[in-house]
Write an enzyme that holds these catalytic residues in place. Structure first.
Site, PDB file in Angstrom:
ATOM      1  N   ASP A  98       0.889  -1.164   0.000  1.00 38.19           N
ATOM      2  CA  ASP A  98       0.000   0.000   0.000  1.00 38.19           C
ATOM      3  C   ASP A  98       0.925   1.211   0.000  1.00 38.19           C
ATOM      4  O   ASP A  98       1.618   1.464   0.985  1.00 38.19           O
ATOM      5  CB  ASP A  98      -0.878  -0.045   1.259  1.00 38.19           C
ATOM      6  CG  ASP A  98      -1.783   1.169   1.393  1.00 38.19           C
ATOM      7  OD1 ASP A  98      -1.591   2.151   0.641  1.00 38.19           O
ATOM      8  OD2 ASP A  98      -2.670   1.137   2.269  1.00 38.19           O
ATOM      9  N   ASP A 118      -4.248  -1.377  -2.269  1.00 38.97           N
ATOM     10  CA  ASP A 118      -2.975  -2.085  -2.419  1.00 38.97           C
ATOM     11  C   ASP A 118      -2.577  -2.225  -3.876  1.00 38.97           C
ATOM     12  O   ASP A 118      -3.402  -2.552  -4.733  1.00 38.97           O
ATOM     13  CB  ASP A 118      -3.076  -3.465  -1.771  1.00 38.97           C
ATOM     14  CG  ASP A 118      -3.193  -3.329  -0.267  1.00 38.97           C
ATOM     15  OD1 ASP A 118      -2.155  -3.134   0.369  1.00 38.97           O
ATOM     16  OD2 ASP A 118      -4.334  -3.356   0.243  1.00 38.97           O
ATOM     17  N   GLN A 161       2.943   4.102   3.024  1.00 40.60           N
ATOM     18  CA  GLN A 161       2.682   3.569   4.378  1.00 40.60           C
ATOM     19  C   GLN A 161       3.281   2.178   4.634  1.00 40.60           C
ATOM     20  O   GLN A 161       3.608   1.847   5.753  1.00 40.60           O
ATOM     21  CB  GLN A 161       1.184   3.571   4.709  1.00 40.60           C
ATOM     22  CG  GLN A 161       0.360   2.494   4.023  1.00 40.60           C
ATOM     23  CD  GLN A 161      -1.012   2.289   4.684  1.00 40.60           C
ATOM     24  OE1 GLN A 161      -1.726   3.230   4.966  1.00 40.60           O
ATOM     25  NE2 GLN A 161      -1.365   1.041   4.926  1.00 40.60           N
ATOM     26  N   ASP A 166      -7.923  -7.119   0.672  1.00 38.95           N
ATOM     27  CA  ASP A 166      -7.714  -5.799   1.291  1.00 38.95           C
ATOM     28  C   ASP A 166      -8.548  -5.704   2.564  1.00 38.95           C
ATOM     29  O   ASP A 166      -9.634  -6.270   2.652  1.00 38.95           O
ATOM     30  CB  ASP A 166      -8.115  -4.681   0.311  1.00 38.95           C
ATOM     31  CG  ASP A 166      -7.709  -3.303   0.847  1.00 38.95           C
ATOM     32  OD1 ASP A 166      -6.680  -3.231   1.577  1.00 38.95           O
ATOM     33  OD2 ASP A 166      -8.410  -2.313   0.565  1.00 38.95           O
ATOM     34  N   TYR A 193       1.252  -0.121  15.005  1.00 37.87           N
ATOM     35  CA  TYR A 193       0.271  -0.237  13.927  1.00 37.87           C
ATOM     36  C   TYR A 193       0.711   0.538  12.690  1.00 37.87           C
ATOM     37  O   TYR A 193       1.056   1.696  12.767  1.00 37.87           O
ATOM     38  CB  TYR A 193      -1.097   0.304  14.369  1.00 37.87           C
ATOM     39  CG  TYR A 193      -2.076   0.239  13.221  1.00 37.87           C
ATOM     40  CD1 TYR A 193      -2.560  -0.980  12.791  1.00 37.87           C
ATOM     41  CD2 TYR A 193      -2.463   1.386  12.543  1.00 37.87           C
ATOM     42  CE1 TYR A 193      -3.426  -1.061  11.711  1.00 37.87           C
ATOM     43  CE2 TYR A 193      -3.333   1.316  11.472  1.00 37.87           C
ATOM     44  CZ  TYR A 193      -3.807   0.088  11.058  1.00 37.87           C
ATOM     45  OH  TYR A 193      -4.657   0.010   9.993  1.00 37.87           O
ATOM     46  N   LYS A 244      -3.236  -2.867   7.979  1.00 34.64           N
ATOM     47  CA  LYS A 244      -3.401  -4.327   7.904  1.00 34.64           C
ATOM     48  C   LYS A 244      -2.513  -4.880   6.788  1.00 34.64           C
ATOM     49  O   LYS A 244      -2.121  -4.175   5.891  1.00 34.64           O
ATOM     50  CB  LYS A 244      -4.870  -4.651   7.645  1.00 34.64           C
ATOM     51  CG  LYS A 244      -5.651  -4.833   8.937  1.00 34.64           C
ATOM     52  CD  LYS A 244      -5.273  -6.141   9.626  1.00 34.64           C
ATOM     53  CE  LYS A 244      -5.805  -6.139  11.053  1.00 34.64           C
ATOM     54  NZ  LYS A 244      -5.065  -7.063  11.921  1.00 34.64           N
ATOM     55  N   ASP A 245      -2.254  -6.169   6.887  1.00 34.97           N
ATOM     56  CA  ASP A 245      -1.278  -6.775   5.972  1.00 34.97           C
ATOM     57  C   ASP A 245      -1.794  -6.933   4.550  1.00 34.97           C
ATOM     58  O   ASP A 245      -1.027  -6.948   3.616  1.00 34.97           O
ATOM     59  CB  ASP A 245      -0.871  -8.141   6.510  1.00 34.97           C
ATOM     60  CG  ASP A 245      -0.609  -8.065   7.991  1.00 34.97           C
ATOM     61  OD1 ASP A 245       0.268  -7.285   8.373  1.00 34.97           O
ATOM     62  OD2 ASP A 245      -1.305  -8.747   8.755  1.00 34.97           O
ATOM     63  N   GLN A 257      -5.790 -27.258 -11.451  1.00 37.81           N
ATOM     64  CA  GLN A 257      -6.034 -28.298 -12.480  1.00 37.81           C
ATOM     65  C   GLN A 257      -4.972 -29.404 -12.388  1.00 37.81           C
ATOM     66  O   GLN A 257      -3.937 -29.247 -11.748  1.00 37.81           O
ATOM     67  CB  GLN A 257      -6.080 -27.702 -13.885  1.00 37.81           C
ATOM     68  CG  GLN A 257      -7.115 -26.588 -14.085  1.00 37.81           C
ATOM     69  CD  GLN A 257      -8.564 -27.013 -13.951  1.00 37.81           C
ATOM     70  OE1 GLN A 257      -9.398 -26.259 -13.525  1.00 37.81           O
ATOM     71  NE2 GLN A 257      -8.861 -28.253 -14.297  1.00 37.81           N
ATOM     72  N   ASP A 307     -14.947   1.508   5.912  1.00 41.63           N
ATOM     73  CA  ASP A 307     -13.665   1.074   5.316  1.00 41.63           C
ATOM     74  C   ASP A 307     -13.681  -0.415   4.980  1.00 41.63           C
ATOM     75  O   ASP A 307     -12.667  -1.118   5.135  1.00 41.63           O
ATOM     76  CB  ASP A 307     -12.483   1.389   6.240  1.00 41.63           C
ATOM     77  CG  ASP A 307     -12.144   2.877   6.282  1.00 41.63           C
ATOM     78  OD1 ASP A 307     -12.854   3.672   5.631  1.00 41.63           O
ATOM     79  OD2 ASP A 307     -11.180   3.236   6.978  1.00 41.63           O
ATOM     80  N   TYR A 350      -5.593  -0.369  16.677  1.00 44.33           N
ATOM     81  CA  TYR A 350      -5.629   0.944  17.332  1.00 44.33           C
ATOM     82  C   TYR A 350      -6.128   0.704  18.750  1.00 44.33           C
ATOM     83  O   TYR A 350      -7.046  -0.094  18.941  1.00 44.33           O
ATOM     84  CB  TYR A 350      -6.647   1.893  16.681  1.00 44.33           C
ATOM     85  CG  TYR A 350      -6.306   2.478  15.337  1.00 44.33           C
ATOM     86  CD1 TYR A 350      -6.114   1.668  14.230  1.00 44.33           C
ATOM     87  CD2 TYR A 350      -6.242   3.861  15.172  1.00 44.33           C
ATOM     88  CE1 TYR A 350      -5.853   2.212  12.986  1.00 44.33           C
ATOM     89  CE2 TYR A 350      -5.978   4.416  13.928  1.00 44.33           C
ATOM     90  CZ  TYR A 350      -5.783   3.591  12.839  1.00 44.33           C
ATOM     91  OH  TYR A 350      -5.533   4.133  11.606  1.00 44.33           O
TER      92      TYR A 350
END
Ligand code: F6R
Ligand code: MG
Ligand code: MG
Length: 364
Positions: free
Chosen positions: A11, A53, A94, A131, A228, A231-232, A241, A286, A347
């Site tokens: 990101d 991302d 970020q 995301d 923080y 998020k990853d 197949q 979000d 947070y």
């Protein structure tokens, strides 16, 4: 032909807020990738986004953890951060947690999923991108694809899959890994991967051939940074197949919008909604968290595709269920289990509130 498929993501800035990626950022990444392909570093590439991302899907012949490829990704992200800064996008850069590149992007912020293999006569791969959630989000779908006969009928009726798969699981906080054989050890396996914030499936192997079947990013940004930083938003590559689950068996786990951690401020549980790439614009609280799937056939390392796998209408019910689950979870407001347990929230004001209340707590 031996090919390495590397998916490296970061990101580098959101538009608007944390909801999407800006077209100029994607265009800049496209330029970097096109140059690298022209120069022969890459066989092929595809630049895409999932929410905020930026995803670099690359094929090459340099193997996993290769410095040249990782530096290319890092330099691309740094350059895209410059674009993001000019536009004053939100949270520019970020995920770039280090000041300078040092050999490998692992531990520097970007997420990485890679695998090297001998390209089959028909090589079907699906790249999953999520995301507003974290790396453990792949545990349940990978289990269903490679160990659950109620999801993957091939485990029961296809002789080239009947021998089962091996799961490499990482204990991310302890820095340890362990491998389980399915189906014999599924109860032991589930003790661990049912706790996705602690244990994550890193890779899956076909037990008969020892071929790599799936590889995921398990970076935890908060652990890397010690604080923080978002998020990853993990990625996962799955081969499909033949001796691997069919495309429909690979996608089927996402017909349940199962609950994952993430969403608003990385501090809530919410449903993981399968969507087309244009619909990966998490905006309600979000979120809710999104997953996209880009399908390719490889041809001498060329990425034939992508097909936007979740654009299919047959995922409409899953999307509706996700929206209903989102309504239900939201009505819990700041209460668990919508809000994450205290030690999992990204947070918190707990230390400062505790300090303010010092002396007001008395024995009961
Ligand atoms: C979750 C996420 C967002 C932000 C939220 C606050 O992964 O990225 O929910 O946490 O928008 O963002 P900041 O703190 O950047 O204003
Ligand atoms: Mg963001
Ligand atoms: Mg994100």
């Amino acid at each position: 032909m031996r090919i390495t498929l590397s998916v490296i993501k970061a990101d580098v800035g959101g538009y608007v807020g944390h909801s999407e990626s800006h077209p100029d950022v994607l265009a800049n990444a496209e330029e970097w990738m096109a140059r690298a392909k022209k120069g022969g570093t890459l066989v092929d590439y595809h630049v895409t986004k999932c929410g905020d991302d930026l995803q670099l899907i690359m094929t090459h012949q340099h193997g996993e953890n290769n410095e040249l490829i990782h530096k290319l990704a890092w330099d691309t992200f740094v350059s895209c951060t410059e674009v993001a800064k000019k536009l004053k996008l939100h949270g520019a850069g970020q995920d770039l947690l280090a000041d300078a590149f040092s050999g490998n992007v692992k531990g520097m912020g970007p997420g990485v999923a890679e695998m090297e293999f001998e390209e089959r006569p028909a090589e079907t791969v699906i790249v999953f991108m999520a995301d507003k959630t974290s790396a453990g989000a792949w545990n349940m779908p990978l289990y269903k694809m490679f160990a659950d006969p109620f999801n993957t009928i091939g485990l029961v009726i296809a002789s080239n899959m009947h021998g089962g798969f091996a799961f490499e699981v990482q204990a991310i906080k302890e820095g340890k890994k362990v491998t389980f054989n399915a189906p014999e050890e599924i109860y032991d396996l589930l003790v661990f991967i049912g706790a996705p914030s602690h244990y994550m499936v890193k890779a899956v192997y076909h037990r008969g051939s020892n071929e790599i079947a799936a590889s995921s990013s398990t970076q935890r940004l908060a652990l890397i940074a010690g604080r923080y930083v978002g998020k990853d938003d993990p990625v996962c590559i799955v081969r499909s197949q033949g001796e691997f689950p069919a495309v429909g068996e690979v996608l089927e786990p996402f017909s349940l919008p199962f609950l994952v951690e993430g969403w608003m401020r990385g501090s809530h549980h919410g449903p993981l909604m399968p969507v087309s790439t244009p619909d990966s614009i998490p905006s309600r609280f979000d979120g809710p968290p999104r997953v996209t799937a880009a399908g390719f056939q490889l041809s001498g390392g060329k990425l034939v595709g992508p097909r936007d796998m979740f654009a299919d209408k047959s995922f409409d019910n899953a999307r509706q269920q996700a929206l209903d689950a989102a309504d239900f979870m939201r009505r819990h407001g700041p209460f668990e289990p919508h809000r994450l347990p205290l030690d999992e929230m990204e947070y918190t004001t707990m230390p400062e509130v505790m300090k303010k209340l010092e002396g007001r707590f008395v024995d009961i």
